[in-house]
Scaffold this motif. Structure first.
Motif, PDB file in Angstrom:
ATOM      1  N   UNK A  28       0.828  -1.195   0.000  1.00 33.67           N
ATOM      2  CA  UNK A  28       0.000   0.000   0.000  1.00 33.67           C
ATOM      3  C   UNK A  28       0.853   1.232   0.000  1.00 33.67           C
ATOM      4  N   UNK A  29       1.045   1.774  -1.158  1.00 38.30           N
ATOM      5  CA  UNK A  29       1.816   2.999  -1.221  1.00 38.30           C
ATOM      6  C   UNK A  29       0.915   4.175  -0.884  1.00 38.30           C
ATOM      7  N   UNK A  30       1.459   5.183  -0.206  1.00 37.55           N
ATOM      8  CA  UNK A  30       0.621   6.310   0.194  1.00 37.55           C
ATOM      9  C   UNK A  30       0.097   7.078  -1.009  1.00 37.55           C
ATOM     10  N   UNK A  65      16.063   5.517  -3.117  1.00 39.82           N
ATOM     11  CA  UNK A  65      16.920   5.928  -1.996  1.00 39.82           C
ATOM     12  C   UNK A  65      17.216   4.779  -1.046  1.00 39.82           C
ATOM     13  N   UNK A  66      16.320   3.804  -1.019  1.00 34.53           N
ATOM     14  CA  UNK A  66      16.502   2.723  -0.053  1.00 34.53           C
ATOM     15  C   UNK A  66      17.374   1.591  -0.547  1.00 34.53           C
ATOM     16  N   UNK A 109      11.525   7.309  -4.180  1.00 39.57           N
ATOM     17  CA  UNK A 109      11.706   6.887  -2.790  1.00 39.57           C
ATOM     18  C   UNK A 109      12.355   5.511  -2.730  1.00 39.57           C
ATOM     19  N   UNK A 110      11.876   4.608  -3.576  1.00 39.23           N
ATOM     20  CA  UNK A 110      12.448   3.259  -3.594  1.00 39.23           C
ATOM     21  C   UNK A 110      13.936   3.328  -3.899  1.00 39.23           C
ATOM     22  N   UNK A 125      -0.340  10.170  -1.220  1.00 39.62           N
ATOM     23  CA  UNK A 125       0.192  11.529  -1.347  1.00 39.62           C
ATOM     24  C   UNK A 125       1.404  11.559  -2.281  1.00 39.62           C
ATOM     25  N   UNK A 126       1.852  10.381  -2.702  1.00 42.82           N
ATOM     26  CA  UNK A 126       2.983  10.327  -3.616  1.00 42.82           C
ATOM     27  C   UNK A 126       2.511   9.931  -4.998  1.00 42.82           C
ATOM     28  N   UNK A 153       7.217   9.627  -7.696  1.00 44.83           N
ATOM     29  CA  UNK A 153       7.759   9.827  -6.348  1.00 44.83           C
ATOM     30  C   UNK A 153       8.076   8.499  -5.688  1.00 44.83           C
ATOM     31  N   UNK A 154       7.160   7.540  -5.867  1.00 46.76           N
ATOM     32  CA  UNK A 154       7.370   6.238  -5.233  1.00 46.76           C
ATOM     33  C   UNK A 154       8.646   5.602  -5.764  1.00 46.76           C
TER      34      UNK A 154
END
Lengths: 300, 134, 249
Positions: free
Chosen positions: A85-87, A101-102, A98-99, A89-90, A94-95
């Motif tokens: 479940x991705x938020x 960066x991890x 974000x991925x 708000x992104x 964006x998702x």
């Protein structure tokens, strides 16, 4: 080097045993298929490997560490299922960022190319997507992260046949270029069997079989012919499937332990021998009765 | 599935894929697409071409290596052996053809066809072919 | 095999924090709504006094921006509870996380929201008074000017109170996650205590004492230490208790 080691792994929810004394080892750089019916324990096993839930008994080591609460294991594995479940708000873009960066091995170019290929728009939101599109997006993340351990738990839910084929092809191609350890849990064994190296079959929380795909393909044979001849050839071998065809004909499935002599005898008697496909085999091995669903309708 | 090489895989699954790969490679060698001491396809290339797991492809390659048709150069891959063609032809005669003969004789026995009748059928078929091709 | 990456906890906490700021945007939009509502409520005036004598009558209306801070405290408490719920906890585990990094990034996030919440509450209160000054036409408007260093002080104190409430909310939220029945037990105890306290002595003694412990502290440093220690204790206990919680079930 083994990536995953399970020894007598058990997981119980109250009195219900989701997993019972499962032991196996998965080597690095392999694609393993995890097969079993709904409720067989596949997802439970995968979530223990991923470090989300804890085992009740037994030993589990991933990258030689206990996976629950291990930051190291978490950083080197990814778990893709249909509950990501991705938020909202992104945006999708964006998702992906974000991925990136991890995960140290993230390939942004691959992610963008797959993104375009499957016709996503960067400004879309995850909750707007249909089930199949969500699965496709999850798949893009799973592949682009290039984690040393990549786990796909029924990743093709909602995908149509052509997208599934693209997924398997993309998985194989990226695996060939960047080998890693992949576990793929699926109900569609017939679709993925050529992609696999090994198969782990679970039944009611226990390990039923753990074989290479080639061994699995040669595991069982059908004998088809007149009742007497078939029973003669089968002897006292264990029958895993049985179906009567008309008055005097019988089809049974047995383990492939026939000697050359027995095969010759069978041909002479007019008994046809053919291989049991892997998905049928897994069905028979996990059936409650040897007649399968037909038993519900055979009222005699 | 795409076209081309993927269609070569026997879709009724009666022969294991690694054997189909081995046989396809043998044919490639016989056709001289790969000459002696040339590098043959790697397991990864085969996996890509046939859309299969590389371990399965590797199994096909190792069967040929065991039979002396291919040899391994450490770190470089699999290469076609000196007498590869001869080995393949001999194998096909001794194993494949012999197996077909065995199956033929067995089937004839099942259908109660006498030896003379069987030989007759073979001769007729042979002549038919020669007639058509000359 | 793909090379294994070594990871450091601070890196992951930082990455998770930035992810949360983007993912939990609704927290900030709800803060905005809270502040606007508090301002609207404040226009009602907090107290009124009136007196009349010899044909003169005076009506005094007090306006204060205090409601902002009260509502912000409630918002902080509720926000902290929300981020302990299953859906939000699971969000952390989509990518790289363990329970420690999850708690730490939550704490950093809550501190961030507390700063924003505390600062906006104070500024909203102040700007409300300015606005009222401009809008009130009849009668005299009297206001006390607040020296700048007191404004800064009130900012710091507000942020600290908001953070304390966040820590409390986090603690409560985590307890509820552990034991479902807490969600019934805790409100019952608190409200029950307040009712009994009100009936007996006029004030619920325990809660007032706790409040006085912070509110009557005059030395800034001691106040900061009290708040920080209490918050740390609450967060620490929450983390320890829930270190074995399963996720993504």
């Amino acid at each position: 080097m083994s990536v995953i080691e399970c020894k007598e792994l058990s997981k119980a929810y109250g009195r219900k045993k989701a997993l019972h004394q499962v032991s196996f080892t998965i080597k690095e750089n392999t694609i393993t298929g995890l097969i079993g019916r709904n409720g067989a324990g596949k997802t439970t096993l995968l979530k223990i490997i991923a470090g989300f839930i804890r085992e009740t008994e037994g030993e589990i080591n991933v990258f030689s560490r206990h996976p629950f609460n291990s930051l190291f294991v978490s950083a080197n594995r990814i778990y893709i299922d249909d509950q990501m479940n991705f938020p909202n708000t992104l945006t999708l873009k964006d998702i992906l960022q974000s991925a990136a960066t991890f995960y140290g091995n993230w390939d942004q170019i691959l992610a963008e190319r797959l993104f375009d290929y499957f016709s996503f728009y960067p400004t879309w939101r995850y909750q707007q997507l249909s089930k199949g599109m969500k699965s496709t997006f999850n798949m893009i993340i799973g592949l682009s992260a290039r984690c040393p351990l990549t786990i796909f738990d029924e990743p093709t839910t909602g995908m149509d046949a052509s997208v599934r084929k693209d997924f398997y092809r993309a998985l194989l191609k990226d695996y060939l270029d960047h080998p890693r350890t992949i576990i793929l849990s699926s109900h569609l064994l017939n679709e993925i069997e050529d992609l696999l190296e090994d198969v782990l079959l679970l039944k009611d929380g226990e390990k039923c079989l753990y074989l290479s795909i080639d061994e699995l393909k040669e595991y069982g044979v059908y004998l088809k012919g007149s009742v007497n001849c078939v029973r003669d050839i089968a002897g006292d071998k264990e029958i895993m499937y049985e179906k009567s065809l008309g008055n005097d004909h019988l089809l049974i499935g047995i383990k492939n332990t026939l000697t050359n002599l027995e095969i010759e005898q069978a041909v002479l008697m007019g008994v046809q021998i053919s291989p049991i496909s892997t998905d049928d085999l897994c069905t028979y091995l996990t059936n409650k009765t040897i007649g399968g669903i037909d038993d519900v309708f055979n009222r005699s | 599935m795409g076209g081309g090489l993927w269609l070569i895989i026997d879709s009724d699954h009666s022969k294991p894929i690694y054997i189909q790969i081995a046989e396809w490679l043998e044919t490639e060698v016989l056709k001289e697409n790969h000459k002696e001491h040339e590098k043959i396809y790697s397991q990864y290339q085969l996996a890509d071409m046939f859309n299969i797991n590389p371990a399965t492809a590797a199994k096909g390659l190792s069967i040929l290596a065991e039979e002396g048709i291919l040899y391994k150069k450490r770190g470089l891959g699999m290469f076609v052996s000196e007498n590869a063609k001869e080995i393949i032809l001999s194998k096909r005669k001794n194993q494949t053809l012999k197996r077909l003969v065995h199956d033929l004789v067995l089937e004839a026995e099942r259908l109660h066809v006498e030896e003379d009748e069987l030989i007759d059928m073979i001769v007729k078929e042979n002549r038919n072919r020669k007639g058509r091709t000359s | 095999m793909m090379s294994l990456t070594e990871v450091k906890l601070p890196d992951i906490v930082r990455k998770q924090f930035f992810y949360k700021v983007k993912a939990y945007l609704s927290v900030f939009s709800s803060l905005l709504v809270v502040q606007v509502i508090s301002l609207l409520l404040s226009t009602n005036g907090s107290r009124m006094m009136g007196t009349s004598h010899n044909g003169f009558s005076i009506d005094i209306n007090y306006y204060t921006g205090d409601i902002s801070i009260v509502l912000t405290l409630i918002w902080s408490f509720i926000t902290a509870i929300i981020i302990t719920t299953k859906a939000y906890r699971n969000d952390d585990f989509v990518f790289v996380s363990n329970r420690v990094s999850s708690h730490l990034s939550n704490i950093v996030f809550l501190f961030f929201t507390s700063v924003i919440g505390g600062v906006t509450a104070v500024l909203a209160g102040q700007s409300f008074k300015v606005v009222m000054h401009l809008f009130l036409k009849d009668g005299y408007v009297m206001g006390t000017a607040i020296p700048f260093h007191e404004l800064i002080l009130s900012l710091i104190v507000s942020v600290m109170y908001v953070f304390l409430l966040a820590a409390l909310g986090y603690f409560v939220g985590m307890l509820v996650q552990l034991y479902r029945w807490f969600s019934v037990l805790l409100p019952t105890i608190v409200i029950g205590y307040m009712i009994i306290g009100a009936r007996v002595g006029g004030e619920p003694i325990l809660i007032v004492e706790i409040f006085k412990f912070y509110a009557q502290e005059t030395v800034l440093l001691l106040f900061l230490i009290k708040i920080i220690l209490t918050s740390c204790l609450l967060f620490f206990i929450s983390s320890i208790l829930t270190n074995k919680l399963e996720v993504r079930q």
